[in-house]
Design a protein around this motif. Structure first.
Motif, PDB file in Angstrom:
ATOM      1  N   ARG A  27       0.775  -1.220   0.030  1.00 43.71           N
ATOM      2  CA  ARG A  27       0.157  -0.101  -0.039  1.00 43.71           C
ATOM      3  C   ARG A  27       0.680   1.372  -0.035  1.00 43.71           C
ATOM      4  N   GLY A  28       1.956   1.146   0.284  1.00 46.41           N
ATOM      5  CA  GLY A  28       3.161   2.202   0.427  1.00 46.41           C
ATOM      6  C   GLY A  28       3.013   2.962   1.785  1.00 46.41           C
ATOM      7  N   LEU A  29       4.205   3.616   2.116  1.00 41.95           N
ATOM      8  CA  LEU A  29       4.155   3.909   3.515  1.00 41.95           C
ATOM      9  C   LEU A  29       3.350   5.100   3.966  1.00 41.95           C
ATOM     10  N   THR A  30       2.717   5.843   3.284  1.00 49.65           N
ATOM     11  CA  THR A  30       1.855   6.907   3.604  1.00 49.65           C
ATOM     12  C   THR A  30       0.305   6.338   3.570  1.00 49.65           C
ATOM     13  N   HIS A  31       0.033   5.189   3.165  1.00 54.14           N
ATOM     14  CA  HIS A  31      -1.337   4.751   3.398  1.00 54.14           C
ATOM     15  C   HIS A  31      -1.923   4.855   4.591  1.00 54.14           C
ATOM     16  N   PRO A  32      -3.158   5.327   5.036  1.00 54.77           N
ATOM     17  CA  PRO A  32      -3.814   5.544   6.334  1.00 54.77           C
ATOM     18  C   PRO A  32      -3.535   4.310   7.121  1.00 54.77           C
ATOM     19  N   GLU A  33      -3.805   2.966   6.303  1.00 52.59           N
ATOM     20  CA  GLU A  33      -3.486   1.779   7.269  1.00 52.59           C
ATOM     21  C   GLU A  33      -2.310   1.613   7.770  1.00 52.59           C
ATOM     22  N   VAL A  34      -1.155   1.888   6.955  1.00 51.28           N
ATOM     23  CA  VAL A  34       0.234   1.849   7.207  1.00 51.28           C
ATOM     24  C   VAL A  34       0.403   2.692   8.363  1.00 51.28           C
ATOM     25  N   VAL A  35      -0.102   4.100   8.440  1.00 50.13           N
ATOM     26  CA  VAL A  35       0.156   5.022   9.342  1.00 50.13           C
ATOM     27  C   VAL A  35      -0.580   4.575  10.620  1.00 50.13           C
ATOM     28  N   ALA A  36      -1.711   3.872  10.557  1.00 52.78           N
ATOM     29  CA  ALA A  36      -2.247   3.659  11.801  1.00 52.78           C
ATOM     30  C   ALA A  36      -1.544   2.397  12.383  1.00 52.78           C
ATOM     31  N   CYS A  37      -1.205   1.622  11.921  1.00 55.43           N
ATOM     32  CA  CYS A  37      -0.230   0.459  12.188  1.00 55.43           C
ATOM     33  C   CYS A  37       1.034   1.036  12.998  1.00 55.43           C
ATOM     34  N   SER A  38       1.729   1.955  12.180  1.00 58.92           N
ATOM     35  CA  SER A  38       2.752   2.739  13.010  1.00 58.92           C
ATOM     36  C   SER A  38       2.368   3.358  14.278  1.00 58.92           C
ATOM     37  N   GLN A  39       1.370   3.961  14.272  1.00 55.42           N
ATOM     38  CA  GLN A  39       0.913   4.515  15.599  1.00 55.42           C
ATOM     39  C   GLN A  39       0.739   3.414  16.470  1.00 55.42           C
ATOM     40  N   GLU A  40      -0.007   2.555  16.293  1.00 54.71           N
ATOM     41  CA  GLU A  40      -0.106   1.358  17.244  1.00 54.71           C
ATOM     42  C   GLU A  40       1.058   0.928  17.621  1.00 54.71           C
ATOM     43  N   LEU A  41       2.321   0.517  16.941  1.00 55.27           N
ATOM     44  CA  LEU A  41       3.468   0.128  17.267  1.00 55.27           C
ATOM     45  C   LEU A  41       3.971   1.147  17.961  1.00 55.27           C
ATOM     46  N   ASP A  42       4.062   2.308  17.849  1.00 55.64           N
ATOM     47  CA  ASP A  42       4.618   3.418  18.583  1.00 55.64           C
ATOM     48  C   ASP A  42       4.140   3.333  20.140  1.00 55.64           C
ATOM     49  N   THR A  43       2.810   3.048  20.175  1.00 57.80           N
ATOM     50  CA  THR A  43       2.119   2.725  21.471  1.00 57.80           C
ATOM     51  C   THR A  43       2.594   1.685  22.263  1.00 57.80           C
ATOM     52  N   LEU A  44       2.818   0.687  21.609  1.00 57.29           N
ATOM     53  CA  LEU A  44       3.353  -0.798  22.163  1.00 57.29           C
ATOM     54  C   LEU A  44       4.504  -0.500  22.481  1.00 57.29           C
ATOM     55  N   LEU A  45       5.488   0.040  21.676  1.00 62.23           N
ATOM     56  CA  LEU A  45       7.008   0.437  22.020  1.00 62.23           C
ATOM     57  C   LEU A  45       7.081   1.241  23.178  1.00 62.23           C
ATOM     58  N   ASN A  46       6.391   2.134  23.540  1.00 58.18           N
ATOM     59  CA  ASN A  46       6.189   3.256  24.437  1.00 58.18           C
ATOM     60  C   ASN A  46       5.940   2.477  25.807  1.00 58.18           C
TER      61      ASN A  46
END
Length: 52
Positions: A27-46
C-alpha cells in the motif's frame, strides 16, 4: 509488570511490526492503514520502554 506480561508485549510488538511492513509493501508508506499500524506500534513500544 510481570515478566510474562513483558514477553507478551514483546510478541505483540513483533506481530504489529510484521503487519506494518507487509501493509507498507503493498500500500505504500503513507497509506492510512500503514500510518495507523505505525501509531499502534509506537504505543506498544512506549509501553514496553516504560516497564521498569
Amino acid at each position: 509488570m510481570k515478566l510474562i506480561d513483558k514477553q507478551i508485549l514483546s510478541l505483540m510488538i513483533t506481530i504489529k511490526r510484521t503487519e506494518m511492513v507487509e501493509k507498507a509493501k503493498y500500500r505504500g508508506l503513507t497509506h492510512p492503514e500503514v500510518v495507523a499500524c505505525s501509531q499502534e506500534l509506537d504505543t506498544l513500544l512506549n509501553r514496553y520502554q516504560n516497564i521498569a
